[in-house]
Structure formats: C-alpha cells, structure tokens
Design a protein around this motif. Structure first.
Motif, PDB file in Angstrom:
ATOM      1  N   LEU A 124       0.825  -1.218   0.000  1.00  0.00           N
ATOM      2  CA  LEU A 124       0.000   0.000   0.000  1.00  0.00           C
ATOM      3  C   LEU A 124       0.857   1.265   0.000  1.00  0.00           C
ATOM      4  O   LEU A 124       0.395   2.340  -0.377  1.00  0.00           O
ATOM      5  CB  LEU A 124      -0.933  -0.005   1.217  1.00  0.00           C
ATOM      6  CG  LEU A 124      -2.125  -0.961   1.088  1.00  0.00           C
ATOM      7  CD1 LEU A 124      -2.750  -1.219   2.439  1.00  0.00           C
ATOM      8  CD2 LEU A 124      -3.170  -0.411   0.121  1.00  0.00           C
ATOM      9  N   TYR A 125       2.119   1.132   0.410  1.00  0.00           N
ATOM     10  CA  TYR A 125       3.000   2.303   0.484  1.00  0.00           C
ATOM     11  C   TYR A 125       3.540   2.741  -0.878  1.00  0.00           C
ATOM     12  O   TYR A 125       4.289   3.703  -0.954  1.00  0.00           O
ATOM     13  CB  TYR A 125       4.162   2.021   1.438  1.00  0.00           C
ATOM     14  CG  TYR A 125       3.790   2.135   2.897  1.00  0.00           C
ATOM     15  CD1 TYR A 125       2.472   1.965   3.319  1.00  0.00           C
ATOM     16  CD2 TYR A 125       4.746   2.403   3.869  1.00  0.00           C
ATOM     17  CE1 TYR A 125       2.123   2.047   4.654  1.00  0.00           C
ATOM     18  CE2 TYR A 125       4.408   2.497   5.210  1.00  0.00           C
ATOM     19  CZ  TYR A 125       3.096   2.319   5.588  1.00  0.00           C
ATOM     20  OH  TYR A 125       2.759   2.409   6.924  1.00  0.00           O
ATOM     21  N   GLY A 127       1.857   4.147  -2.828  1.00  0.00           N
ATOM     22  CA  GLY A 127       1.199   5.454  -2.983  1.00  0.00           C
ATOM     23  C   GLY A 127       0.286   5.553  -4.185  1.00  0.00           C
ATOM     24  O   GLY A 127       0.033   6.643  -4.694  1.00  0.00           O
ATOM     25  N   GLU A 129      -2.996   5.801  -5.073  1.00  0.00           N
ATOM     26  CA  GLU A 129      -4.334   5.997  -4.521  1.00  0.00           C
ATOM     27  C   GLU A 129      -5.003   7.201  -5.156  1.00  0.00           C
ATOM     28  O   GLU A 129      -4.339   8.065  -5.720  1.00  0.00           O
ATOM     29  CB  GLU A 129      -4.287   6.119  -2.995  1.00  0.00           C
ATOM     30  CG  GLU A 129      -3.376   7.170  -2.443  1.00  0.00           C
ATOM     31  CD  GLU A 129      -3.481   7.269  -0.914  1.00  0.00           C
ATOM     32  OE1 GLU A 129      -4.137   6.420  -0.291  1.00  0.00           O
ATOM     33  OE2 GLU A 129      -2.915   8.219  -0.356  1.00  0.00           O
ATOM     34  N   HIS A 130      -6.318   7.226  -5.084  1.00  0.00           N
ATOM     35  CA  HIS A 130      -7.063   8.313  -5.714  1.00  0.00           C
ATOM     36  C   HIS A 130      -8.455   8.429  -5.084  1.00  0.00           C
ATOM     37  O   HIS A 130      -8.933   7.501  -4.428  1.00  0.00           O
ATOM     38  CB  HIS A 130      -7.200   8.075  -7.234  1.00  0.00           C
ATOM     39  CG  HIS A 130      -7.731   6.735  -7.571  1.00  0.00           C
ATOM     40  ND1 HIS A 130      -6.916   5.699  -7.959  1.00  0.00           N
ATOM     41  CD2 HIS A 130      -8.993   6.217  -7.536  1.00  0.00           C
ATOM     42  CE1 HIS A 130      -7.655   4.618  -8.175  1.00  0.00           C
ATOM     43  NE2 HIS A 130      -8.913   4.899  -7.910  1.00  0.00           N
ATOM     44  N   LYS A 131      -9.060   9.574  -5.314  1.00  0.00           N
ATOM     45  CA  LYS A 131     -10.434   9.773  -4.853  1.00  0.00           C
ATOM     46  C   LYS A 131     -11.379   9.076  -5.835  1.00  0.00           C
ATOM     47  O   LYS A 131     -11.128   9.053  -7.034  1.00  0.00           O
ATOM     48  CB  LYS A 131     -10.768  11.279  -4.816  1.00  0.00           C
ATOM     49  CG  LYS A 131      -9.984  12.087  -3.808  1.00  0.00           C
ATOM     50  CD  LYS A 131     -10.484  11.891  -2.381  1.00  0.00           C
ATOM     51  CE  LYS A 131     -11.833  12.536  -2.113  1.00  0.00           C
ATOM     52  NZ  LYS A 131     -11.753  13.981  -1.945  1.00  0.00           N
ATOM     53  N   ALA A 137     -12.475   6.924  -1.406  1.00  0.00           N
ATOM     54  CA  ALA A 137     -11.083   6.960  -1.872  1.00  0.00           C
ATOM     55  C   ALA A 137     -10.598   5.523  -1.979  1.00  0.00           C
ATOM     56  O   ALA A 137     -11.098   4.637  -1.278  1.00  0.00           O
ATOM     57  CB  ALA A 137     -10.218   7.748  -0.908  1.00  0.00           C
ATOM     58  N   GLU A 138      -9.629   5.309  -2.854  1.00  0.00           N
ATOM     59  CA  GLU A 138      -9.175   3.940  -3.122  1.00  0.00           C
ATOM     60  C   GLU A 138      -7.645   3.919  -3.124  1.00  0.00           C
ATOM     61  O   GLU A 138      -7.006   4.797  -3.690  1.00  0.00           O
ATOM     62  CB  GLU A 138      -9.710   3.532  -4.497  1.00  0.00           C
ATOM     63  CG  GLU A 138      -9.499   2.093  -4.859  1.00  0.00           C
ATOM     64  CD  GLU A 138     -10.215   1.742  -6.161  1.00  0.00           C
ATOM     65  OE1 GLU A 138     -11.118   0.898  -6.125  1.00  0.00           O
ATOM     66  OE2 GLU A 138      -9.889   2.337  -7.221  1.00  0.00           O
ATOM     67  N   SER A 139      -7.093   2.916  -2.453  1.00  0.00           N
ATOM     68  CA  SER A 139      -5.642   2.739  -2.447  1.00  0.00           C
ATOM     69  C   SER A 139      -5.356   1.348  -2.985  1.00  0.00           C
ATOM     70  O   SER A 139      -6.037   0.383  -2.619  1.00  0.00           O
ATOM     71  CB  SER A 139      -5.116   2.874  -1.014  1.00  0.00           C
ATOM     72  OG  SER A 139      -3.715   2.882  -1.027  1.00  0.00           O
ATOM     73  N   LYS A 141      -3.089  -1.961  -3.484  1.00  0.00           N
ATOM     74  CA  LYS A 141      -2.020  -2.734  -2.850  1.00  0.00           C
ATOM     75  C   LYS A 141      -1.285  -3.520  -3.936  1.00  0.00           C
ATOM     76  O   LYS A 141      -1.897  -4.323  -4.639  1.00  0.00           O
ATOM     77  CB  LYS A 141      -2.646  -3.681  -1.823  1.00  0.00           C
ATOM     78  CG  LYS A 141      -1.655  -4.596  -1.123  1.00  0.00           C
ATOM     79  CD  LYS A 141      -2.374  -5.389  -0.044  1.00  0.00           C
ATOM     80  CE  LYS A 141      -1.498  -6.499   0.496  1.00  0.00           C
ATOM     81  NZ  LYS A 141      -1.122  -6.302   1.890  1.00  0.00           N
TER      82      LYS A 141
END
Length: 335
Positions: A124-125, A127, A129-131, A137-139, A141
C-alpha cells in the motif's frame, strides 16, 4: 587495516548533535573511516530548493555506505520524505530493524532479540491511490513476485549470516488471497532453498498478539511494507522504545544506516537526547563493513554504560547529556 569511505548525513533537529556523539564513539574504535559529510533535510530547502540535493545521492552512490541522523520532512513542500526518496532512488528494498533488550532500559520484557525485515518498495506504500467521487477513496495494494522473492531471500541470508535459527513470514493471506497469497507462496518457495533455517508463517493480527505474549519464540520476521512499519514499532515498544532502536535500509548495492526515531526539533541544541539508537545503527554499519570485532566492542560498551545507569540521558533515568553519554561509551570502547 582497511580504510572505509562513508557518507555522513547528520540530519537536522537533534540530528547533528547525535551524529557528533556517534562519531565520538566510532573514533574510539580505531577503525579507519574517512567521512564525507553532506547535508539534507528541512535546513537545506532554502539553499537547494529540495531537502534531498543531488550531491547527497551522488555521495552515497560513490561510497555505497551511509549513516544518517534523523531528518525532518518539510511540511507542505510536496516532498513526501527524504527517507522515502533515498529508498526509491537507491533501491533500498530491505528495511532492517533489530529489537534487542538491554539491561537498565525500562521494559516489561527481558531477553528479547528479534529482527524485523520489512519490504520497502511496494504494498500500500507504493502510494497508488485516488479519490472516487467526493465520498470515497481507493488505495491499490501492489505485491510482486520479484520484490517478495528478494526480501524473503534477504531475510534468509541475514539469518544464515548471523547465526539465526528461524524465519517467520507475516501476512494476511487468509483474506487477501491474491496479494498476500503471492507473498506467502514466494516465501514458502524460498524457504525450501534454506533447509538449515526453520521456517513458519503467521497471520499478522495473530503475530501482534504472539509478539506481546511470547516474543521469545520468534527470531527473524519478514513481511510486506505496511505490516513491517507497524510491527517494527511494536517490537521497539517491547525493548523500551524508539530511543534505543537502530535501523538500516539496504539494497544489493547500497546501505544507509539510521535510527528509527524522529528529529525532535524542540530538543535541538540542548544536548539532551539519547544517542543510543544512532550509535547502535553505527554498530550495524561496522558489521556490514566487516569490522565485527569493533562492532562487538561498541555494542558491549553501550550495554555496560546503560546497565550501570550512571552516565545516561534523562529518558534512561539519568542526568547526563548526549555528549557525556557518548564519551562514557567511548571510554569503554577504548578499554
């Protein structure tokens, strides 16, 4: 005796005084180190327009080994963090965080000797991700076979080289069957190549409980980025906090050694903060450079000074300043 060239990044906040303390101790070892000092962090923003100037990266690429004090991430600069940028630029894919108890440090536990190996580049790091509209919001993995393999291989190599007996892979593959499932599948494959090292796996929530209840059952723990970030702090808590927790970010070509804690700008210049974490990071660096005897001497000296409790900083129950504690350790190193 071999001469080593090492990049020194003192950092900012309390970083420079911690670096000075670390140098006092390393000078006492007699190991021949030529330091190349370069500055990074919030303090150089005005001069270079970035907290991580290119010449800092060039120095680490040239010397291949660096040690750094803590660095403040400038607020609102659009720059995520100097540490993250260093990891990315130099492909420092392994975050290595030992957690070891020292007599004299207040803790609920005794005889803890764990090592967390955290994957540094994805999960997940990454980065990504988006609205999603205004209300979600969605990230994303991301786990890859390549990154999983090299971090697990790193953990097994480390175990073998350091006389460790067991590697535990930490995951949530029961729920995240594709991402953590892939990580676990790769870990099991790699484990077969190291028959001399015991292997097991643990689900991350169970691992957190096990570490609190039965930490003595564990040795080297390897895991994806997010779990590594969380559980390495838990392990630091088992040994008495971040003030004595060293760390390293390593890749196949470069290694950067640093304490885990922040730069504590409010204490800057007060000669107050505990230098142990940076000194123990230097112990890790000496071992990496092949200076095992000197590393053992420094670690022994740190343990003796803390156990004696006379010349230690306020957080360890003493009244000594940063430099005073460093000088006490250096005296023991000289014997």
């Amino acid at each position: 005796m071999a001469k080593h060239r090492v990049t020194l990044i003192p950092g900012d906040g309390t970083g420079p005084e911690l670096a000075e303390a670390m140098l006092t101790v390393l000078d006492a070892t007699g190991v021949d180190i030529e330091w190349e000092r370069v500055d990074a962090g919030a303090d150089v923003m005005e001069k270079y327009g970035t907290p991580l100037p290119e010449h800092v990266l060039e120095s680490v690429r040239k010397n291949k080994v660096a040690i750094k004090g803590p660095i403040t991430t400038p607020v609102g600069s659009g720059f995520r963090s100097v540490n993250v940028a260093l990891r990315k630029e130099l492909d420092l894919y392994a975050n290595l965080r030992p957690a070891k108890t020292y007599r004299g440090v207040k803790s609920r536990y005794e005889n803890i000797d764990l090592v967390v190996v955290r994957e540094n580049t994805e999960d997940l790091y990454a980065g990504v991700e988006h609205k999603v509209g205004d209300d979600a919001a969605e990230s994303i993995k991301i786990i890859t076979r390549k990154a999983s393999r090299r971090i697990v291989e790193f953990a097994f190599r480390y175990a073998r080289q350091n006389g460790r007996r067991k590697v535990t892979a930490v995951h949530k593959a029961n729920i995240m069957k594709f991402t953590d499932g892939l990580f676990l599948e790769v870990a099991r494959e790699v484990a077969q190549e190291y028959p001399d090292i015991e292997f097991e796996d643990r689900i991350v929530d169970n691992m957190a409980m096990q570490l609190v209840m039965k930490p003595e059952l564990y040795d080297v723990l390897v895991m994806p980025n997010l779990y590594g970030d969380i559980l390495s702090d838990l392990c630091a808590g088992l040994i008495g906090g971040l003030g004595i927790a060293p760390g390293a970010n390593m890749g196949d070509e470069y290694a950067v050694f640093e304490p885990i804690h922040g730069s504590a700008p409010k204490y800057a210049g007060q000669n107050k903060v505990n230098p142990t974490a940076l000194i123990l990071s230097a112990v890790m660096m000496l071992r990496y450079l092949g200076e095992t005897e000197a590393a053992d001497r420094v670690e022994r000296a740190v343990a003796e000074v803390i156990a004696e409790g006379k010349t230690v900083t306020y957080d360890l129950g003493g009244t000594a300043g940063t430099q005073e504690m460093a000088r006490a350790i250096a005296e023991r190193v000289r014997g």
